[in-house]
Design a protein around this motif. Structure first.
Motif, PDB file in Angstrom:
ATOM      1  N   GLU A  66       0.839  -1.188   0.000  1.00 34.56           N
ATOM      2  CA  GLU A  66       0.000   0.000   0.000  1.00 34.56           C
ATOM      3  C   GLU A  66       0.879   1.244   0.000  1.00 34.56           C
ATOM      4  O   GLU A  66       1.839   1.335   0.772  1.00 34.56           O
ATOM      5  N   PRO A  67       0.577   2.227  -0.858  1.00 33.49           N
ATOM      6  CA  PRO A  67       1.388   3.454  -0.896  1.00 33.49           C
ATOM      7  C   PRO A  67       1.386   4.179   0.446  1.00 33.49           C
ATOM      8  O   PRO A  67       0.393   4.175   1.168  1.00 33.49           O
ATOM      9  N   VAL A  68       2.512   4.794   0.760  1.00 34.04           N
ATOM     10  CA  VAL A  68       2.688   5.560   1.990  1.00 34.04           C
ATOM     11  C   VAL A  68       3.084   6.981   1.608  1.00 34.04           C
ATOM     12  O   VAL A  68       3.938   7.181   0.743  1.00 34.04           O
ATOM     13  N   PRO A  69       2.487   8.002   2.220  1.00 38.79           N
ATOM     14  CA  PRO A  69       1.443   7.934   3.252  1.00 38.79           C
ATOM     15  C   PRO A  69       0.072   7.656   2.642  1.00 38.79           C
ATOM     16  O   PRO A  69      -0.157   7.911   1.464  1.00 38.79           O
ATOM     17  N   ARG A  70      -0.819   7.149   3.479  1.00 40.01           N
ATOM     18  CA  ARG A  70      -2.193   6.958   3.045  1.00 40.01           C
ATOM     19  C   ARG A  70      -2.879   8.317   2.931  1.00 40.01           C
ATOM     20  O   ARG A  70      -2.595   9.234   3.699  1.00 40.01           O
ATOM     21  N   PHE A 113       5.889  17.510   0.652  1.00 44.25           N
ATOM     22  CA  PHE A 113       5.518  16.189   1.144  1.00 44.25           C
ATOM     23  C   PHE A 113       6.692  15.248   0.961  1.00 44.25           C
ATOM     24  O   PHE A 113       7.362  15.274  -0.080  1.00 44.25           O
ATOM     25  N   ASP A 114       6.947  14.420   1.970  1.00 46.78           N
ATOM     26  CA  ASP A 114       8.003  13.422   1.851  1.00 46.78           C
ATOM     27  C   ASP A 114       7.536  12.294   0.949  1.00 46.78           C
ATOM     28  O   ASP A 114       6.420  11.785   1.093  1.00 46.78           O
ATOM     29  N   ASP A 131       6.919   4.827  10.504  1.00 46.88           N
ATOM     30  CA  ASP A 131       5.476   5.007  10.614  1.00 46.88           C
ATOM     31  C   ASP A 131       5.124   6.445  10.252  1.00 46.88           C
ATOM     32  O   ASP A 131       5.679   7.396  10.798  1.00 46.88           O
ATOM     33  N   THR A 132       4.199   6.574   9.327  1.00 45.83           N
ATOM     34  CA  THR A 132       3.839   7.898   8.835  1.00 45.83           C
ATOM     35  C   THR A 132       2.341   8.085   8.942  1.00 45.83           C
ATOM     36  O   THR A 132       1.582   7.255   8.441  1.00 45.83           O
ATOM     37  N   PRO A 133       1.892   9.149   9.589  1.00 47.52           N
ATOM     38  CA  PRO A 133       0.453   9.365   9.697  1.00 47.52           C
ATOM     39  C   PRO A 133      -0.140   9.652   8.330  1.00 47.52           C
ATOM     40  O   PRO A 133       0.530  10.198   7.443  1.00 47.52           O
ATOM     41  N   VAL A 172      -3.182  16.774  -7.321  1.00 48.50           N
ATOM     42  CA  VAL A 172      -2.026  17.548  -6.862  1.00 48.50           C
ATOM     43  C   VAL A 172      -1.149  16.718  -5.929  1.00 48.50           C
ATOM     44  O   VAL A 172       0.082  16.699  -6.041  1.00 48.50           O
ATOM     45  N   LEU A 173      -1.781  16.013  -4.989  1.00 43.64           N
ATOM     46  CA  LEU A 173      -1.032  15.190  -4.046  1.00 43.64           C
ATOM     47  C   LEU A 173      -0.318  14.044  -4.743  1.00 43.64           C
ATOM     48  O   LEU A 173       0.822  13.691  -4.365  1.00 43.64           O
ATOM     49  N   ASN A 174      -0.933  13.451  -5.734  1.00 40.53           N
ATOM     50  CA  ASN A 174      -0.297  12.357  -6.472  1.00 40.53           C
ATOM     51  C   ASN A 174       0.996  12.827  -7.128  1.00 40.53           C
ATOM     52  O   ASN A 174       1.993  12.095  -7.156  1.00 40.53           O
ATOM     53  N   VAL A 175       0.995  14.030  -7.660  1.00 36.70           N
ATOM     54  CA  VAL A 175       2.202  14.583  -8.270  1.00 36.70           C
ATOM     55  C   VAL A 175       3.237  14.904  -7.185  1.00 36.70           C
ATOM     56  O   VAL A 175       4.427  14.568  -7.299  1.00 36.70           O
ATOM     57  N   ALA A 176       2.778  15.547  -6.114  1.00 42.27           N
ATOM     58  CA  ALA A 176       3.697  15.951  -5.038  1.00 42.27           C
ATOM     59  C   ALA A 176       4.369  14.757  -4.396  1.00 42.27           C
ATOM     60  O   ALA A 176       5.532  14.831  -3.970  1.00 42.27           O
ATOM     61  N   LEU A 177       3.660  13.639  -4.316  1.00 42.82           N
ATOM     62  CA  LEU A 177       4.189  12.431  -3.689  1.00 42.82           C
ATOM     63  C   LEU A 177       4.926  11.521  -4.671  1.00 42.82           C
ATOM     64  O   LEU A 177       5.370  10.440  -4.309  1.00 42.82           O
TER      65      LEU A 177
END
Length: 255
Positions: A77-81, A186-187, A198-200, A247-252
């Motif tokens: 599963e991708p991290v972070p959720r 975003f990391d 562990d990443t929230p 946007v988040l998909n690109v940033a991550l």
């Protein structure tokens, strides 16, 4: 047409290369009568929890279908959720948001009864609402051939939403916010293989048609949530969440 079908117990039946996975029930009926799969065609079967097998169809019946496994992959599963907190909205706008968010890779969905939500889930309607959203998520995950079917949580009110903000990164979409979502850092923590700390999760909060009330915005900010905006346009509740997910998909680094 979807070429992914679900068998929740896939992990506990033989599913390695050379095994035959039997698909039954409504999934087999859908494969045979809607997708019109035929012997010799390729398809995939998943458990909705990361395991996906692919192979060739060797038998098709109205209520059963056999797949000879040629590949078996357990996807991390991708991290972070990323969790979508979607406010209830009138018509089918909240459902459209949930459907598209699933196609774009959201990890989970939580329905939110916001102050300005026109739609109200009370009593048995709340149970039916969660069931309806779960069906939408399941079908969208199949259509987009996702290894994971995002769970749909129970309905939360604003007080319960505030409790979720503790220890997690909560982003609240708000057109008047100064901070642009695209400007956040975003990391990129990889693929969830277990090597990452562990990443929230990232909780992405989307309001109803009338927006999030000033009182709710203040309470969320006090709980540690960060208001962010997309562009200069004000998007509908059906499109705001999916746009933010893009946007988040690109940033991550997922896209």
């Amino acid at each position: 047409m979807s070429s992914l079908f679900l068998r929740p117990d896939l992990a506990v039946v033989p599913h390695t290369v050379g095994d035959v996975v039997v698909l039954g029930g409504d999934e087999a009926r859908h494969a045979a009568t809607v997708n019109r799969l035929r012997v010799g065609e390729h398809t995939s079967v998943g458990d909705g929890n990361g395991l996906v097998v692919s192979g060739i169809v060797t038998r098709v019946e109205p209520k059963e279908l056999d797949v000879l496994v040629e590949e078996s992959v357990l996807h991390p599963e991708p991290v972070p959720r990323i969790v979508l907190v979607q406010a209830l909205a009138k018509g089918d706008r909240d459902e459209l948001a949930v459907q598209t968010a699933t196609e774009l890779g959201v990890s989970a969905v939580i329905p939110w009864q916001a102050e300005r939500s026109v739609s109200r889930w009370v009593g048995a309607k709340a149970v039916k609402g969660v069931e309806r959203w779960s069906t939408i998520v399941r079908e969208a995950a199949k259509q987009s051939i996702r290894p994971f079917v995002p769970p749909v949580g129970d309905l939360v009110d604003t007080a319960q939403l505030l409790a979720l903000a503790e220890g997690q990164r909560m982003l609240v979409l708000e057109p008047t916010a100064e901070q642009r979502l695209s400007g956040l850092r975003f990391d990129r923590l990889g693929d969830g293989s277990g090597d990452e700390p562990d990443t929230p999760p990232i909780l992405l909060v989307v309001g109803p048609e009338g927006g999030i009330s000033p009182r709710e915005l203040d309470r969320l900010a006090e709980a540690g949530a960060q208001p962010v905006r997309l562009g200069d346009e004000v998007l509908r509740t059906s499109s705001a969440g999916p746009a933010a997910l893009a946007v988040l998909n690109v940033a991550l680094g997922r896209w």
